[in-house]
Every structure is written in structure tokens, then in C-alpha cells.
Design a protein around this motif. Sequence first.
Motif, PDB file in Angstrom:
ATOM      1  N   ALA A 160     -13.175   4.621  -4.721  1.00  0.00           N
ATOM      2  CA  ALA A 160     -14.413   3.862  -4.564  1.00  0.00           C
ATOM      3  C   ALA A 160     -15.427   4.650  -3.749  1.00  0.00           C
ATOM      4  O   ALA A 160     -16.618   4.705  -4.100  1.00  0.00           O
ATOM      5  CB  ALA A 160     -14.114   2.518  -3.887  1.00  0.00           C
ATOM      6  N   GLY A 161     -14.978   5.294  -2.692  1.00  0.00           N
ATOM      7  CA  GLY A 161     -15.882   6.087  -1.865  1.00  0.00           C
ATOM      8  C   GLY A 161     -16.473   7.263  -2.618  1.00  0.00           C
ATOM      9  O   GLY A 161     -17.670   7.541  -2.513  1.00  0.00           O
ATOM     10  N   CYS A 170      -5.535   9.987  -5.234  1.00  0.00           N
ATOM     11  CA  CYS A 170      -6.474   9.226  -4.400  1.00  0.00           C
ATOM     12  C   CYS A 170      -6.098   7.749  -4.395  1.00  0.00           C
ATOM     13  O   CYS A 170      -5.632   7.216  -5.401  1.00  0.00           O
ATOM     14  CB  CYS A 170      -7.899   9.363  -4.935  1.00  0.00           C
ATOM     15  SG  CYS A 170      -8.570  11.024  -4.808  1.00  0.00           S
ATOM     16  N   SER A 171      -6.325   7.089  -3.272  1.00  0.00           N
ATOM     17  CA  SER A 171      -6.135   5.648  -3.191  1.00  0.00           C
ATOM     18  C   SER A 171      -7.353   4.970  -3.813  1.00  0.00           C
ATOM     19  O   SER A 171      -8.379   5.606  -4.059  1.00  0.00           O
ATOM     20  CB  SER A 171      -5.989   5.218  -1.731  1.00  0.00           C
ATOM     21  OG  SER A 171      -7.224   5.391  -1.050  1.00  0.00           O
ATOM     22  N   TYR A 172      -7.251   3.662  -4.028  1.00  0.00           N
ATOM     23  CA  TYR A 172      -8.374   2.920  -4.599  1.00  0.00           C
ATOM     24  C   TYR A 172      -9.594   3.059  -3.697  1.00  0.00           C
ATOM     25  O   TYR A 172     -10.719   3.210  -4.174  1.00  0.00           O
ATOM     26  CB  TYR A 172      -8.016   1.456  -4.782  1.00  0.00           C
ATOM     27  CG  TYR A 172      -7.161   1.149  -5.999  1.00  0.00           C
ATOM     28  CD1 TYR A 172      -6.247   2.061  -6.501  1.00  0.00           C
ATOM     29  CD2 TYR A 172      -7.264  -0.069  -6.646  1.00  0.00           C
ATOM     30  CE1 TYR A 172      -5.474   1.766  -7.605  1.00  0.00           C
ATOM     31  CE2 TYR A 172      -6.490  -0.373  -7.745  1.00  0.00           C
ATOM     32  CZ  TYR A 172      -5.602   0.550  -8.223  1.00  0.00           C
ATOM     33  OH  TYR A 172      -4.842   0.259  -9.327  1.00  0.00           O
ATOM     34  N   ALA A 173      -9.385   2.993  -2.385  1.00  0.00           N
ATOM     35  CA  ALA A 173     -10.503   3.099  -1.441  1.00  0.00           C
ATOM     36  C   ALA A 173     -11.160   4.477  -1.526  1.00  0.00           C
ATOM     37  O   ALA A 173     -12.388   4.604  -1.487  1.00  0.00           O
ATOM     38  CB  ALA A 173     -10.024   2.825  -0.022  1.00  0.00           C
ATOM     39  N   GLN A 174     -10.346   5.516  -1.651  1.00  0.00           N
ATOM     40  CA  GLN A 174     -10.892   6.870  -1.771  1.00  0.00           C
ATOM     41  C   GLN A 174     -11.680   7.029  -3.073  1.00  0.00           C
ATOM     42  O   GLN A 174     -12.739   7.649  -3.097  1.00  0.00           O
ATOM     43  CB  GLN A 174      -9.768   7.902  -1.705  1.00  0.00           C
ATOM     44  CG  GLN A 174      -9.125   8.011  -0.344  1.00  0.00           C
ATOM     45  CD  GLN A 174      -7.856   8.842  -0.373  1.00  0.00           C
ATOM     46  OE1 GLN A 174      -7.105   8.837  -1.349  1.00  0.00           O
ATOM     47  NE2 GLN A 174      -7.589   9.547   0.724  1.00  0.00           N
ATOM     48  N   ARG A 206       0.830  -1.199   0.000  1.00  0.00           N
ATOM     49  CA  ARG A 206       0.000   0.000   0.000  1.00  0.00           C
ATOM     50  C   ARG A 206       0.870   1.256   0.000  1.00  0.00           C
ATOM     51  O   ARG A 206       0.607   2.210  -0.721  1.00  0.00           O
ATOM     52  CB  ARG A 206      -0.940  -0.016   1.218  1.00  0.00           C
ATOM     53  CG  ARG A 206      -1.853   1.171   1.325  1.00  0.00           C
ATOM     54  CD  ARG A 206      -2.770   1.377   0.140  1.00  0.00           C
ATOM     55  NE  ARG A 206      -3.562   0.211  -0.125  1.00  0.00           N
ATOM     56  CZ  ARG A 206      -4.098  -0.041  -1.306  1.00  0.00           C
ATOM     57  NH1 ARG A 206      -3.966   0.793  -2.295  1.00  0.00           N
ATOM     58  NH2 ARG A 206      -4.786  -1.138  -1.497  1.00  0.00           N
ATOM     59  N   THR A 243     -17.243  -0.253  -5.443  1.00  0.00           N
ATOM     60  CA  THR A 243     -16.373  -1.070  -4.602  1.00  0.00           C
ATOM     61  C   THR A 243     -14.923  -0.892  -5.040  1.00  0.00           C
ATOM     62  O   THR A 243     -14.655  -0.480  -6.181  1.00  0.00           O
ATOM     63  CB  THR A 243     -16.733  -2.567  -4.702  1.00  0.00           C
ATOM     64  OG1 THR A 243     -16.486  -3.002  -6.046  1.00  0.00           O
ATOM     65  CG2 THR A 243     -18.185  -2.809  -4.315  1.00  0.00           C
ATOM     66  N   VAL A 244     -14.009  -1.224  -4.148  1.00  0.00           N
ATOM     67  CA  VAL A 244     -12.583  -1.145  -4.468  1.00  0.00           C
ATOM     68  C   VAL A 244     -12.269  -2.096  -5.618  1.00  0.00           C
ATOM     69  O   VAL A 244     -11.483  -1.765  -6.510  1.00  0.00           O
ATOM     70  CB  VAL A 244     -11.725  -1.458  -3.221  1.00  0.00           C
ATOM     71  CG1 VAL A 244     -10.253  -1.536  -3.577  1.00  0.00           C
ATOM     72  CG2 VAL A 244     -11.945  -0.412  -2.133  1.00  0.00           C
ATOM     73  N   LYS A 245     -12.873  -3.266  -5.613  1.00  0.00           N
ATOM     74  CA  LYS A 245     -12.658  -4.243  -6.684  1.00  0.00           C
ATOM     75  C   LYS A 245     -13.102  -3.671  -8.033  1.00  0.00           C
ATOM     76  O   LYS A 245     -12.421  -3.838  -9.043  1.00  0.00           O
ATOM     77  CB  LYS A 245     -13.444  -5.516  -6.385  1.00  0.00           C
ATOM     78  CG  LYS A 245     -13.214  -6.618  -7.354  1.00  0.00           C
ATOM     79  CD  LYS A 245     -12.601  -7.766  -6.653  1.00  0.00           C
ATOM     80  CE  LYS A 245     -12.385  -8.902  -7.613  1.00  0.00           C
ATOM     81  NZ  LYS A 245     -11.162  -9.568  -7.335  1.00  0.00           N
ATOM     82  N   ASP A 260     -10.477  -1.217  -9.123  1.00  0.00           N
ATOM     83  CA  ASP A 260      -9.285  -1.928  -9.573  1.00  0.00           C
ATOM     84  C   ASP A 260      -9.481  -2.468 -10.986  1.00  0.00           C
ATOM     85  O   ASP A 260      -8.609  -2.328 -11.844  1.00  0.00           O
ATOM     86  CB  ASP A 260      -8.967  -3.066  -8.601  1.00  0.00           C
ATOM     87  CG  ASP A 260      -7.703  -3.811  -8.985  1.00  0.00           C
ATOM     88  OD1 ASP A 260      -6.678  -3.148  -9.251  1.00  0.00           O
ATOM     89  OD2 ASP A 260      -7.735  -5.055  -9.015  1.00  0.00           O
TER      90      ASP A 260
END
Length: 190
Positions: free
Chosen positions: A161-162, A155-159, A78, A167-169, A172
Motif C-alpha cells: 500500500a505504501g 512485501c506485506s500488505y502495508a508495504q 500477521r 490503502t491496505v484495504k 487486499d
Amino acid sequence: MTRISDEALLERSQHGEYAASAELIVRYTPVVLYYAERYCYLGLEKEDLMQEGMIALLSAIRTYRGDRGAAFRTYASRCISNGLAKVAASQLRARNIPLALTAPLDEAGNVSAPSQDEPEEIVIRQEQSRDRSHRMKAELSEYELACLQLLLDGCSYAQIAGRLGRTVKSVDRALGRARQKLRRALAEPV
């Protein structure tokens, strides 16, 4: 010969044992290479990305805390991914600085007088940039383009997605499709 666990190496490394740090670096260099190669399609230098990824790895080694519940491999991955995403975003933003605001340097590093063909070069670069932008918009879906833009903004994948309500998947997969499409599109002649 038994292999020493990452956690044991981390503990030794965090207590100043350089051989343990070196072993962790050797073990995680393929991870850095994996993430660095993911950003090469943007035209960034692999060697520069590797250096930045190694800096992120060293930071992960220094700051990892096992009591937080994540395995070191997850934490390091990460850190490397986020570090390279920030570098890529920064580099791509720097590329968008208007050339009129920059000054050419001579071989000694001093500001030199602009060459007479500089306006032509500016126009050519602007046309190439517009062409790449049009190709990206033509190749990518709105969702893929939104994911890529947010990734380039750091931004990260989680950010991502939010922000996009996915979803994060899903993020991705969208970014994976975007990478493949851009590799194909940028490899094709105009």
C-alpha cells in the motif's frame, strides 16, 4: 469447562509448559490452513505451506509480547501470512532459475547424465511459463499485477500500500480479485 484465554496459554507456553504450546497450536491450525490455502493457487504444495505456516506460528508463540498492544490472534495471523508470503516468493523465484543451470539427479541423488529429450522438456516448460505469464497479464489489471508482484517479492500488505500509494484495504481487495481471476484462468485449458 471454561476455556483458557490465549494470553494465559501464551504465558504458560513461554515459561516452558508444552501442553500450553500444544493447545495454542491446535487453536491456530485453522488459521495456518486458511493462509496456506491462499497460496495453493500458485502451484505450491499445501503440505509444505502448512509446515511453513506452523513454523511461523511457533515463532509467533515464542516472540509475542503483550505489552506491544496487539492481540495474539492479530500478531500470529500477521506472522503466518508474512512467513508464507516469503516462502511463496522464494519458491517462485527458484522456479525461474534457467533449467540449463540445473543438473538432473538419479534415484540415489547423484548427478546423472542429461537425458536426450531434456532440450524438448526445457522448451515445453519455457512455453508453459510464457503462456502462464501472458494469461496473468491478460487477466489482471495493472494494479492487481503490481500488487501480486510486490507480494511475491515478500512485501506485506502495508508495504505494498505504501509503495503504490493506496490503502491496505485496496491492496487486499486487489489481491483477492487477482486470486479469483488466476484460479479461473489457470483452471481453464489452453
